[in-house]
Motif scaffolding. Structure first.
Motif, PDB file in Angstrom:
ATOM      1  N   TYR A  23      59.222  54.691  65.775  1.00  0.00           N
ATOM      2  CA  TYR A  23      59.049  54.702  67.231  1.00  0.00           C
ATOM      3  C   TYR A  23      57.650  54.216  67.628  1.00  0.00           C
ATOM      4  N   GLN A  24      56.646  54.613  66.850  1.00  0.00           N
ATOM      5  CA  GLN A  24      55.290  54.136  67.129  1.00  0.00           C
ATOM      6  C   GLN A  24      55.202  52.627  66.940  1.00  0.00           C
ATOM      7  N   TYR A  25      55.894  52.130  65.926  1.00  0.00           N
ATOM      8  CA  TYR A  25      55.950  50.689  65.676  1.00  0.00           C
ATOM      9  C   TYR A  25      56.569  49.960  66.869  1.00  0.00           C
ATOM     10  N   LEU A  26      57.699  50.477  67.383  1.00  0.00           N
ATOM     11  CA  LEU A  26      58.345  49.850  68.535  1.00  0.00           C
ATOM     12  C   LEU A  26      57.444  49.887  69.764  1.00  0.00           C
ATOM     13  N   SER A  27      56.766  51.002  69.971  1.00  0.00           N
ATOM     14  CA  SER A  27      55.877  51.143  71.116  1.00  0.00           C
ATOM     15  C   SER A  27      54.713  50.157  71.035  1.00  0.00           C
ATOM     16  N   ARG A  28      54.130  49.997  69.843  1.00  0.00           N
ATOM     17  CA  ARG A  28      53.022  49.045  69.672  1.00  0.00           C
ATOM     18  C   ARG A  28      53.500  47.611  69.886  1.00  0.00           C
ATOM     19  N   LEU A  29      54.694  47.323  69.400  1.00  0.00           N
ATOM     20  CA  LEU A  29      55.264  45.987  69.548  1.00  0.00           C
ATOM     21  C   LEU A  29      55.467  45.659  71.023  1.00  0.00           C
ATOM     22  N   SER A  30      55.993  46.629  71.767  1.00  0.00           N
ATOM     23  CA  SER A  30      56.200  46.454  73.205  1.00  0.00           C
ATOM     24  C   SER A  30      54.866  46.286  73.932  1.00  0.00           C
ATOM     25  N   ALA A  31      53.886  47.108  73.590  1.00  0.00           N
ATOM     26  CA  ALA A  31      52.583  47.035  74.249  1.00  0.00           C
ATOM     27  C   ALA A  31      51.900  45.699  74.015  1.00  0.00           C
ATOM     28  N   ALA A  32      52.225  45.046  72.879  1.00  0.00           N
ATOM     29  CA  ALA A  32      51.638  43.746  72.568  1.00  0.00           C
ATOM     30  C   ALA A  32      52.341  42.600  73.290  1.00  0.00           C
ATOM     31  N   GLY A  33      53.408  42.932  74.059  1.00  0.00           N
ATOM     32  CA  GLY A  33      54.081  41.915  74.854  1.00  0.00           C
ATOM     33  C   GLY A  33      55.427  41.472  74.342  1.00  0.00           C
ATOM     34  N   ALA A  34      55.890  42.021  73.209  1.00  0.00           N
ATOM     35  CA  ALA A  34      57.203  41.639  72.685  1.00  0.00           C
ATOM     36  C   ALA A  34      58.315  42.214  73.564  1.00  0.00           C
ATOM     37  N   SER A  35      59.417  41.513  73.616  1.00  0.00           N
ATOM     38  CA  SER A  35      60.605  41.994  74.323  1.00  0.00           C
ATOM     39  C   SER A  35      61.565  42.595  73.303  1.00  0.00           C
ATOM     40  N   ILE A  36      62.085  43.795  73.594  1.00  0.00           N
ATOM     41  CA  ILE A  36      62.910  44.512  72.619  1.00  0.00           C
ATOM     42  C   ILE A  36      64.217  44.948  73.255  1.00  0.00           C
ATOM     43  N   LEU A  37      65.325  44.561  72.618  1.00  0.00           N
ATOM     44  CA  LEU A  37      66.639  45.089  72.964  1.00  0.00           C
ATOM     45  C   LEU A  37      66.971  46.140  71.914  1.00  0.00           C
ATOM     46  N   LEU A  38      67.070  47.407  72.317  1.00  0.00           N
ATOM     47  CA  LEU A  38      67.254  48.526  71.393  1.00  0.00           C
ATOM     48  C   LEU A  38      68.692  49.028  71.495  1.00  0.00           C
ATOM     49  N   ILE A  39      69.470  48.802  70.451  1.00  0.00           N
ATOM     50  CA  ILE A  39      70.878  49.214  70.396  1.00  0.00           C
ATOM     51  C   ILE A  39      70.965  50.453  69.522  1.00  0.00           C
ATOM     52  N   SER A  40      71.536  51.537  70.058  1.00  0.00           N
ATOM     53  CA  SER A  40      71.556  52.781  69.292  1.00  0.00           C
ATOM     54  C   SER A  40      72.716  53.666  69.716  1.00  0.00           C
ATOM     55  N   SER A  41      73.212  54.454  68.749  1.00  0.00           N
ATOM     56  CA  SER A  41      74.219  55.474  69.033  1.00  0.00           C
ATOM     57  C   SER A  41      73.578  56.815  69.362  1.00  0.00           C
ATOM     58  N   ASP A  42      72.253  56.889  69.255  1.00  0.00           N
ATOM     59  CA  ASP A  42      71.507  58.121  69.510  1.00  0.00           C
ATOM     60  C   ASP A  42      70.949  58.052  70.931  1.00  0.00           C
ATOM     61  N   LEU A  43      71.591  58.764  71.850  1.00  0.00           N
ATOM     62  CA  LEU A  43      71.203  58.679  73.256  1.00  0.00           C
ATOM     63  C   LEU A  43      69.798  59.209  73.493  1.00  0.00           C
ATOM     64  N   SER A  44      69.397  60.260  72.783  1.00  0.00           N
ATOM     65  CA  SER A  44      68.048  60.788  72.952  1.00  0.00           C
ATOM     66  C   SER A  44      67.011  59.743  72.544  1.00  0.00           C
ATOM     67  N   GLU A  45      67.314  58.965  71.535  1.00  0.00           N
ATOM     68  CA  GLU A  45      66.430  57.889  71.097  1.00  0.00           C
ATOM     69  C   GLU A  45      66.268  56.843  72.195  1.00  0.00           C
ATOM     70  N   LEU A  46      67.366  56.457  72.799  1.00  0.00           N
ATOM     71  CA  LEU A  46      67.316  55.454  73.864  1.00  0.00           C
ATOM     72  C   LEU A  46      66.558  55.981  75.080  1.00  0.00           C
ATOM     73  N   MET A  47      66.802  57.243  75.438  1.00  0.00           N
ATOM     74  CA  MET A  47      66.113  57.821  76.586  1.00  0.00           C
ATOM     75  C   MET A  47      64.623  57.992  76.311  1.00  0.00           C
ATOM     76  N   GLY A  48      64.282  58.255  75.048  1.00  0.00           N
ATOM     77  CA  GLY A  48      62.879  58.463  74.709  1.00  0.00           C
ATOM     78  C   GLY A  48      62.084  57.180  74.583  1.00  0.00           C
ATOM     79  N   MET A  49      62.767  56.039  74.302  1.00  0.00           N
ATOM     80  CA  MET A  49      62.028  54.826  73.950  1.00  0.00           C
ATOM     81  C   MET A  49      62.202  53.658  74.910  1.00  0.00           C
ATOM     82  N   SER A  50      63.157  53.707  75.833  1.00  0.00           N
ATOM     83  CA  SER A  50      63.432  52.518  76.632  1.00  0.00           C
ATOM     84  C   SER A  50      62.876  52.613  78.052  1.00  0.00           C
TER      85      SER A  50
END
Length: 516
Positions: A458-485
């Motif tokens: 999750y920290q990796y995804l957050s750093r990637l986003s902060a650096a300007g990358a665009s991320i499409l996050l596909i997940s079956s874990d709803l808490s994960e999607l709510m926490g990260m998107s």
């Protein structure tokens, strides 16, 4: 997160007796060594009938080694197993099954070219006259079992044609077909839809009431108090403690890791409205009909989550963007240019990366070292691309990637197949970072990954986003999607049916859109 409910089951006389009975299975001083490495050391475990014992620990803690020995798939170096009159070890899975121990592992044991019904009855097929196999009996038995469990499965479907979640259901059906004394479930909800997770929990409650002893491995902490009675914590191959399932999450995490963890989700930075739109889908439909009229806008620095049941089309959407599925209608734009990729290589060259949900089958070369997995496609599409391999440049790239995903550099010479699920996933994420791309599609990036490794991802995804990358996050874990998107889209039946801004996230309201 699969939101599950408690399943109150009236205690049967069998279960009442089970509460007072001796353990149905004991592991006594079990140990396993691979050369000089001790994967498991002196583990004692008592599994009682009519109870659910949660096996909890980080990837690499020894959970898989322990259950493989209890199920007969691995022979201990030390110690023995007691069940009924048996005192010793299990030399094979067949011997363990003969004593009533059945397991559903993360690595499936299905025969791909056989049907669901044939896989469920494999090795225990009903016979017709003259001792011939009864095809009709096989189908009828499978249909009764699937209906009884409440799973959505076509018993005549070929297993190779099923999504991973459906294959998981077939494995569960196989395991419970012969009423086991001990049932081992290894991450059983990792690939299941909300509906099928509910059916599984109902099954666990029923088996528990009938006196079956259940060993349940999960990294989804919300499941523990819902179905568990006790939690056995392993760390570094040793038994740390056995505590009640109602033990608070922070205490379980501290037992598991030996340290306390801050909030698992690092938070996502706000995305200015003026940011460039990197990926656009307008009315996109695939030739196979699994994605219908999909519309999407993904901006630089934004994480957009895609939620929905297994088979809703969310994975197929990511695959269509990457050239793994043919687009029949509609338009896809990447950085303003109309694209319709015929091969993943074209997508990478254009600046888009897709990370698949099944890392072992589709994402990694398990027999090759981690460093080769990290840099393989970068030799064509990364900063170090060229006609000749430059070992010095490759080493520098590997070191940089390891730092970004928190992977130990010294282990990059080892085959990926040696690693825990969490470290395998980090290698797959590093592989994506090695390319010159700005749009990432991550499909189930934390499946089968423990809490500690999840936090790193999750920290990796957050750093990637902060650096300007665009991320499409596909997940079956709803808490994960709510926490990260930043935004969340819901798919159902191949179509986008709802969209939520972060400030409007409400779990129950989102879940309502999963179903018609």
């Amino acid at each position: 997160m699969n939101k599950v409910a408690s399943f109150p089951v009236q205690e049967t006389a069998c279960a009442a007796r089970a509460r007072k009975a001796e353990p149905v299975l004991r592991a006594v001083e079990l140990g396993k060594r691979y050369g000089h490495h001790a994967a498991l050391r002196g583990v004692n475990l008592a599994i009682e009938p009519g109870r659910v014992n949660i096996l909890f620990g980080e990837n690499g803690a020894g959970k898989s080694t322990l259950i493989s020995m209890l199920a007969g798939a691995n022979v201990p170096s030390d110690g023995h197993i007691e069940i009924g009159a048996h005192r010793g070890v299990f030399a094979s899975v067949a011997q363990a099954r003969a004593h009533g121990v059945r397991a559903v592992f993360q690595e499936f044991s299905l025969v791909p070219h056989l049907t669901v019904a044939e896989n469920i009855s494999l090795g225990e097929e009903p016979l017709a006259r003259l001792g011939l196999l009864s095809r009709a009996g096989t189908r009828a038995r499978a249909r009764r079992l699937v209906e009884e469990l409440g799973f959505e499965l076509d018993v005549d479907a070929r297993v190779s044609d099923l999504a991973r979640g459906k294959q998981q259901m077939v494995e569960i059906c196989k395991a419970v077909a012969q009423a086991p004394r001990v049932l081992i479930l290894d991450e059983p909800t990792a690939s299941l839809s909300e509906h099928d997770a509910q059916a599984l929990f109902a099954l666990v409650a029923r088996l528990k009431a009938e006196g079956t002893a259940i060993i349940y491995i999960t990294h989804r902490m919300h499941e523990i108090p819902l179905i568990g009675d006790s939690v056995t914590v392993l760390r570094d191959g040793q038994h740390i403690a056995t505590v009640p399932a109602a033990t608070p999450e922070p205490e379980l995490i501290a037992l598991m890791t030996g340290r306390t963890l801050s909030a698992i989700y690092p938070g996502v930075p706000a995305v200015p409205q003026a940011r460039q739109v990197r990926l656009t889908l307008d009315g996109v439909s695939t030739e196979d009909g699994l994605v219908v009229n999909a519309n999407l806008r993904l901006r630089a620095g934004e994480i957009v989550g895609i939620a929905g049941l297994v088979g809703c089309g969310k994975s197929e959407l990511g695959q269509a963007c990457y050239g793994l599925r043919s687009i029949a209608r509609g338009e896809m734009r990447l950085d303003g240019c109309v694209q319709r990729f015929g091969h993943p290589a074209e997508a990478i060259a254009a600046g888009l990366w897709y990370s698949p949900p099944d890392r072992k089958r589709d994402g990694l070369a398990l027999m090759r070292p981690a460093r080769e997995n990290m840099t393989l496609s970068a030799l064509l599409f990364g900063a170090e691309r060229g006609k000749r391999l430059r070992p010095g440049a490759e080493t520098a790239t590997v070191s940089r990637l390891c730092g970004q995903v928190e992977f130990p550099v010294e282990r990059t010479v080892e085959p990926v197949g040696n690693f825990s699920g969490g470290n395998q996933q980090k290698v797959l994420l590093a592989k994506g970072l090695a390319q010159d791309v700005g749009v990432y599609i991550f499909d189930e990036p934390t499946v089968g990954v423990d809490v500690g490794a999840r936090q790193s991802i999750y920290q990796y995804l957050s750093r990637l986003s902060a650096a300007g990358a665009s991320i499409l996050l596909i997940s079956s874990d709803l808490s994960e999607l709510m926490g990260m998107s930043h935004r969340l889209l819901v798919m159902r039946g191949g179509q986008m049916v709802a969209e939520f801004e972060r400030r409007h996230y409400d779990e129950q309201h989102i879940l309502e859109h999963f179903f018609e």
